[in-house]
Design a protein around this motif. Structure first.
Motif, mmCIF file in Angstrom:
data_model
loop_
_atom_site.group_PDB
_atom_site.id
_atom_site.type_symbol
_atom_site.label_atom_id
_atom_site.label_comp_id
_atom_site.label_asym_id
_atom_site.label_seq_id
_atom_site.Cartn_x
_atom_site.Cartn_y
_atom_site.Cartn_z
ATOM 1 N N MET A 1 0.784 -1.180 0.017
ATOM 2 C CA MET A 1 0.081 0.085 -0.095
ATOM 3 C C MET A 1 0.780 1.080 0.030
ATOM 4 S SD MET A 1 -3.258 0.631 2.583
ATOM 5 C CE MET A 1 -2.546 2.117 3.740
ATOM 6 N N LYS A 2 0.211 2.320 -0.818
ATOM 7 C CA LYS A 2 1.301 3.392 -0.698
ATOM 8 C C LYS A 2 1.487 4.131 0.648
ATOM 9 C CE LYS A 2 2.032 7.422 -4.081
ATOM 10 N NZ LYS A 2 1.389 8.486 -2.991
ATOM 11 N N ARG A 3 2.488 4.707 1.007
ATOM 12 C CA ARG A 3 2.619 5.453 2.229
ATOM 13 C C ARG A 3 2.355 6.874 1.845
ATOM 14 N NH1 ARG A 3 4.840 6.014 7.316
ATOM 15 N NH2 ARG A 3 6.526 7.509 7.314
ATOM 16 N N GLU A 4 1.490 7.439 2.455
ATOM 17 C CA GLU A 4 0.932 8.896 2.026
ATOM 18 C C GLU A 4 1.633 9.755 2.797
ATOM 19 O OE1 GLU A 4 -3.278 8.886 2.611
ATOM 20 O OE2 GLU A 4 -3.594 7.695 0.622
ATOM 21 N N LYS A 5 2.202 9.552 4.273
ATOM 22 C CA LYS A 5 2.836 10.369 4.933
ATOM 23 C C LYS A 5 4.316 10.053 4.854
ATOM 24 C CE LYS A 5 0.473 10.013 8.672
ATOM 25 N NZ LYS A 5 0.207 9.551 9.857
ATOM 26 N N PHE A 6 4.970 10.685 4.041
ATOM 27 C CA PHE A 6 6.450 10.415 3.968
ATOM 28 C C PHE A 6 7.342 11.507 4.513
ATOM 29 C CE2 PHE A 6 4.678 11.260 -0.200
ATOM 30 C CZ PHE A 6 5.568 12.399 -0.578
ATOM 31 N N ASP A 7 6.793 12.701 5.048
ATOM 32 C CA ASP A 7 7.671 13.454 5.832
ATOM 33 C C ASP A 7 7.914 13.218 7.046
ATOM 34 O OD1 ASP A 7 4.777 15.554 6.457
ATOM 35 O OD2 ASP A 7 5.734 13.808 7.855
ATOM 36 N N SER A 8 9.059 13.812 7.751
ATOM 37 C CA SER A 8 9.551 13.475 8.840
ATOM 38 C C SER A 8 9.102 14.149 10.210
ATOM 39 C CB SER A 8 11.176 13.290 8.673
ATOM 40 O OG SER A 8 11.591 14.587 8.378
ATOM 41 N N PHE A 9 7.914 14.667 10.157
ATOM 42 C CA PHE A 9 7.477 15.522 11.136
ATOM 43 C C PHE A 9 7.084 14.662 12.404
ATOM 44 C CE2 PHE A 9 6.637 18.700 8.061
ATOM 45 C CZ PHE A 9 7.400 19.939 8.820
ATOM 46 N N TRP A 10 6.974 13.199 12.193
ATOM 47 C CA TRP A 10 6.637 12.359 13.318
ATOM 48 C C TRP A 10 7.731 12.115 14.099
ATOM 49 C CZ3 TRP A 10 1.568 12.149 14.278
ATOM 50 C CH2 TRP A 10 0.671 12.524 13.396
ATOM 51 N N LEU A 11 7.483 11.981 15.363
ATOM 52 C CA LEU A 11 8.379 11.291 16.225
ATOM 53 C C LEU A 11 8.432 9.941 16.170
ATOM 54 C CD1 LEU A 11 10.283 11.662 18.631
ATOM 55 C CD2 LEU A 11 8.156 11.720 20.361
ATOM 56 N N GLU A 12 9.429 9.117 16.049
ATOM 57 C CA GLU A 12 9.295 7.678 15.930
ATOM 58 C C GLU A 12 9.828 6.929 16.781
ATOM 59 O OE1 GLU A 12 9.497 7.728 10.842
ATOM 60 O OE2 GLU A 12 11.265 7.304 12.211
ATOM 61 N N LYS A 13 9.407 5.922 17.171
ATOM 62 C CA LYS A 13 9.884 4.907 18.236
ATOM 63 C C LYS A 13 10.416 3.523 17.513
ATOM 64 C CE LYS A 13 10.352 3.120 22.173
ATOM 65 N NZ LYS A 13 11.658 3.406 23.089
ATOM 66 N N LYS A 14 11.664 3.471 17.827
ATOM 67 C CA LYS A 14 12.328 2.201 17.071
ATOM 68 C C LYS A 14 12.429 1.069 18.075
ATOM 69 C CE LYS A 14 14.746 5.174 13.787
ATOM 70 N NZ LYS A 14 15.803 6.143 13.526
ATOM 71 N N GLU A 15 12.114 -0.118 17.226
ATOM 72 C CA GLU A 15 12.922 -1.526 18.175
ATOM 73 C C GLU A 15 13.828 -1.773 17.237
ATOM 74 O OE1 GLU A 15 10.298 -4.571 19.891
ATOM 75 O OE2 GLU A 15 11.616 -5.727 19.195
ATOM 76 N N TYR A 16 14.815 -2.053 17.842
ATOM 77 C CA TYR A 16 16.165 -2.813 17.114
ATOM 78 C C TYR A 16 16.049 -4.241 17.428
ATOM 79 C CZ TYR A 16 18.290 1.502 16.001
ATOM 80 O OH TYR A 16 18.574 2.808 15.326
ATOM 81 N N HIS A 17 16.071 -4.988 16.444
ATOM 82 C CA HIS A 17 16.253 -6.437 16.605
ATOM 83 C C HIS A 17 17.452 -6.838 16.654
ATOM 84 C CE1 HIS A 17 11.826 -5.942 15.811
ATOM 85 N NE2 HIS A 17 11.656 -6.436 14.511
ATOM 86 N N THR A 18 18.565 -6.128 15.536
ATOM 87 C CA THR A 18 19.582 -6.389 15.666
ATOM 88 C C THR A 18 20.359 -5.064 15.787
ATOM 89 O OG1 THR A 18 20.118 -6.300 13.607
ATOM 90 C CG2 THR A 18 19.434 -8.519 14.101
ATOM 91 N N ASN A 19 21.914 -4.958 15.500
ATOM 92 C CA ASN A 19 22.201 -3.678 15.673
ATOM 93 C C ASN A 19 21.758 -2.710 14.413
ATOM 94 O OD1 ASN A 19 23.505 -3.920 17.860
ATOM 95 N ND2 ASN A 19 25.333 -4.656 17.177
ATOM 96 N N SER A 20 21.441 -3.509 13.212
ATOM 97 C CA SER A 20 21.245 -3.015 12.071
ATOM 98 C C SER A 20 19.900 -3.095 11.382
ATOM 99 C CB SER A 20 22.100 -3.357 11.031
ATOM 100 O OG SER A 20 21.945 -4.638 10.757
#
Ligand code: SAM
Length: 283
Positions: A1-20
């Motif tokens: 599905m096309k991602r409509e929101k591709f700017d970077s205004f959103w705060l993102e929370k990441k989970e790392y599964h490995t270091n990369s």
């Protein structure tokens, strides 16, 4: 599905599964972010998944997909046991596992969570927890699971180990000594189910555990299910018993479930070749 929101205004929370590599969530709102005595606890709001609980940066549960994991932690054992009455839950402070057990007419559920702060936070943000803590069959103990099992005078029909990953306070719940102690507190037809991590990302850990589990229990069955927000989207579990084969079940599941049924039960125990071979190689 096309991602409509591709700017970077959103705060993102990441989970790392490995270091990369890993998974990210847009954060619509930070609801809670504090360190407890044991771990970092965070609850965020994400537009798609709803409320998400993180412990030490790892997703534990989300409102939208929690049912996959909680149903598959509980129903295979509760359906396979002929008359489950006394159930012990170790960990699982978000309450999802206990909620699923209460669908059965069990006599009691001893619920042992090490971190009282997880209970306080989840009581506020995951409303099912508040409800089940009011159920007279549920006894909550704030204690270390290994310590509780060592002290217990009771025997249990089913023990469910809903631990976090083998880092921080849950390290002891991933060791041979813990499973030996758990086995000594099982009734004759007793069953243990534990989460085993991602069959893709955590294979070494899976092999390590299987190697000692097969010396403790005469029946050791891996099984898997989807869990969209866990690493690789597929999660592993282990079903341990000396008497019961989970592939031969006759009882009907409770009504109102979203993932578990007689077919998904059988499917869960059909191992993909990678796991079937591992299982075979380990004897
Ligand atoms: N299924 C989830 C996963 O794999 O992401 C884990 C869910 S549950 C929230 C894990 C719980 O185990 C946490 O609340 C944590 O505080 C608790 N826990 C960790 N170590 C423990 C221990 N030694 N005894 C009892 N509970 C423990």
């Amino acid at each position: 599905m096309k991602r409509e929101k591709f700017d970077s205004f959103w705060l993102e929370k990441k989970e790392y599964h490995t270091n990369s590599c890993g998974l990210f969530f847009e954060v619509q709102k930070v609801l809670y972010a504090e360190n407890s005595k044991y771990q970092r606890i965070e609850v965020i709001e994400n537009e798609f998944f709803g409320r998400i609980l993180f412990l030490d940066g790892l997703v534990q549960t989300t409102e939208r997909d929690e049912f996959y994991y909680h149903e598959m932690m509980v129903h295979p054992a509760l359906i396979a046991h002929p008359h489950p009455q006394k159930v012990l839950v170790i960990g699982g402070g978000d309450g999802g596992v206990v909620r699923e057990i209460l669908r059965y007419s069990v006599e009691k559920v001893d619920f042992v969570e090490i971190d009282e702060e997880v209970i306080n936070v989840c009581r506020k943000y995951f409303p099912w927890l508040k409800k089940l803590l009011g159920d007279e069959r549920v006894n909550l103990f704030i204690d270390d699971g290994f310590n509780f099992v060592n002290k217990a005078s009771e025997k249990y029909d089913v023990v469910l180990v809903d631990s976090s990953e083998p880092v921080g306070p849950s390290v002891s719940l991933h060791e041979q000594e813990f499973y030996l102690a758990v086995k000594s507190k099982l009734t004759t037809q007793g069953i243990v189910v534990a989460q085993m991590g991602s069959p893709f990302f955590h294979q070494e850990e899976l092999v390590r555990k299987f190697t000692f589990l097969k010396d403790i229990f005469s029946k050791v069955y891996f099984y898997t299910s989807p869990v969209p927000t866990y690493p690789a989207g597929e999660w592993g579990y282990v079903f341990l018993s000396d008497k019961i084969d989970p592939r031969q079940i006759k009882r009907k599941p409770p009504k109102g479930l979203k993932y578990y049924n007689a077919e998904t039960h059988q499917r869960a125990f059909l191992l993909p070749q990678l796991l079937a071979k591992l299982r075979q190689d380990l004897g």
